[in-house]
Design an enzyme around this catalytic site. Structure first.
Site, PDB file in Angstrom:
ATOM      1  N   GLY A 129      -0.017  18.988   9.727  1.00 15.53           N
ATOM      2  CA  GLY A 129      -1.445  19.082  10.046  1.00 15.53           C
ATOM      3  C   GLY A 129      -2.373  19.281   8.857  1.00 15.53           C
ATOM      4  O   GLY A 129      -3.557  19.570   9.042  1.00 15.53           O
ATOM      5  N   ASP A 164       4.612  11.169   2.656  1.00 16.65           N
ATOM      6  CA  ASP A 164       4.735  12.173   3.708  1.00 16.65           C
ATOM      7  C   ASP A 164       3.636  13.211   3.575  1.00 16.65           C
ATOM      8  O   ASP A 164       3.506  13.833   2.523  1.00 16.65           O
ATOM      9  CB  ASP A 164       6.110  12.848   3.549  1.00 16.65           C
ATOM     10  CG  ASP A 164       6.393  13.947   4.547  1.00 16.65           C
ATOM     11  OD1 ASP A 164       7.388  14.669   4.351  1.00 16.65           O
ATOM     12  OD2 ASP A 164       5.632  14.069   5.515  1.00 16.65           O
ATOM     13  N   GLY A 165       2.832  13.362   4.644  1.00 17.89           N
ATOM     14  CA  GLY A 165       1.797  14.379   4.634  1.00 17.89           C
ATOM     15  C   GLY A 165       0.428  13.786   4.891  1.00 17.89           C
ATOM     16  O   GLY A 165      -0.088  12.991   4.115  1.00 17.89           O
ATOM     17  N   ASP A 215      12.361  18.085   8.854  1.00 16.98           N
ATOM     18  CA  ASP A 215      11.809  18.892   7.760  1.00 16.98           C
ATOM     19  C   ASP A 215      12.567  20.208   7.700  1.00 16.98           C
ATOM     20  O   ASP A 215      12.339  21.087   8.524  1.00 16.98           O
ATOM     21  CB  ASP A 215      10.324  19.164   7.997  1.00 16.98           C
ATOM     22  CG  ASP A 215       9.474  17.939   7.755  1.00 16.98           C
ATOM     23  OD1 ASP A 215       8.619  17.637   8.606  1.00 16.98           O
ATOM     24  OD2 ASP A 215       9.687  17.282   6.723  1.00 16.98           O
ATOM     25  N   GLY A 252       5.264  22.295   3.337  1.00 16.19           N
ATOM     26  CA  GLY A 252       5.381  23.591   3.993  1.00 16.19           C
ATOM     27  C   GLY A 252       4.872  23.607   5.415  1.00 16.19           C
ATOM     28  O   GLY A 252       5.376  24.357   6.249  1.00 16.19           O
TER      29      GLY A 252
END
Ligand code: DX5
Length: 231
Positions: free
Chosen positions: A149, A179-180, A39, A146
């Site tokens: 978690g 993603d996420g 990332d 950004g």
């Protein structure tokens, strides 16, 4: 790619111990991941700052699985050659950061890498509809980028399904990544909607039974959901 698995498990190294990244990528490979995602954040596209190309280059020799760079930066054209040089076989740019997306994607391929386009949750799929011929990967973000978690945004599932249908109709070989907030409890919805490349950060590093158990559980839950959805 792990044997006949229908999915690829791709860790985000954001939760890793940055003081021992070489060992960390080797441990991820030993845990059975298919690729590793870096990332890359520039403190402008997102309010966080992470990995320069030299960090990735230093880690390259510690694992043989492919690396991908997820560029959360405002000027990807400037930076992407350095990440390809550092050993990333796939470079993902955000469509929101690319004024000349067609040119940027063509540039990634001309530089010998695979090209991916990431879309923030609010960004419509139409932004990539006319460049599918230049894409190897479409990444539907399931959090606002950004930080690791964060909570999985399940309202992205119709968008994932729309992306899968758009890719299918195009006839191009394009991977569909999410993603996420991906973990054992959330992966089924994303996989049933059509996602086949699954990025996970905190769910891997916080799993009570360790990395390998986490990779196996996420992979198994995804494969079950795909089978139940008739995939
Ligand atoms: C967020 C990153 C993600 C994140 C994933 O901007 O793109 O890769 O690190 O971490 P989890 O799985 O913890 O949401």
């Amino acid at each position: 790619m792990n044997g006949e698995s229908a999915v690829q498990i791709v860790p985000s190294v954001l939760p890793a111990d940055f003081a021992r990244l070489g060992e960390e990528v080797a441990e991820l490979e030993a845990a059975g991941v298919d690729k590793i995602q870096w990332d890359v954040m520039d403190g402008r596209f997102v309010p966080n700052l992470t990995f320069g190309p030299d960090v990735i280059a230093a880690s390259r020799k510690h694992a043989s699985v492919p690396f991908e760079a997820h560029l959360m930066v405002v000027e990807p054209d400037e930076l992407l050659p350095k990440y390809i040089e550092a050993g990333c076989e796939l470079v993902i740019v955000h469509v929101e950061a690319c004024t000349h997306l067609h040119k940027t994607l063509a540039g990634i391929r001309e530089a010998g890498a695979k090209a991916g386009a990431a879309l923030n949750p609010a960004t419509p799929l139409d932004t990539v509809r006319h460049v599918l011929d230049l894409l190897d990967m479409v990444l539907v973000m399931t959090v606002n980028p950004g930080f690791g978690g964060q909570a999985y945004i399940s309202t992205m599932e119709p968008k994932i399904a729309e992306a899968a249908a758009m890719i299918e109709a195009s006839g191009h070989r394009i991977d569909l990544e999410v993603d996420g907030g991906i973990g054992p409890k959330t992966v089924a919805g994303a996989a049933a909607a059509g996602a086949r490349v699954l990025v996970a950060g905190s769910a891997l590093y916080k799993h009570e039974d360790g990395l390998e158990a986490a990779v196996t559980e996420i992979r198994t839950n995804a494969e079950k959901a795909i089978a139940q959805a008739g995939g």
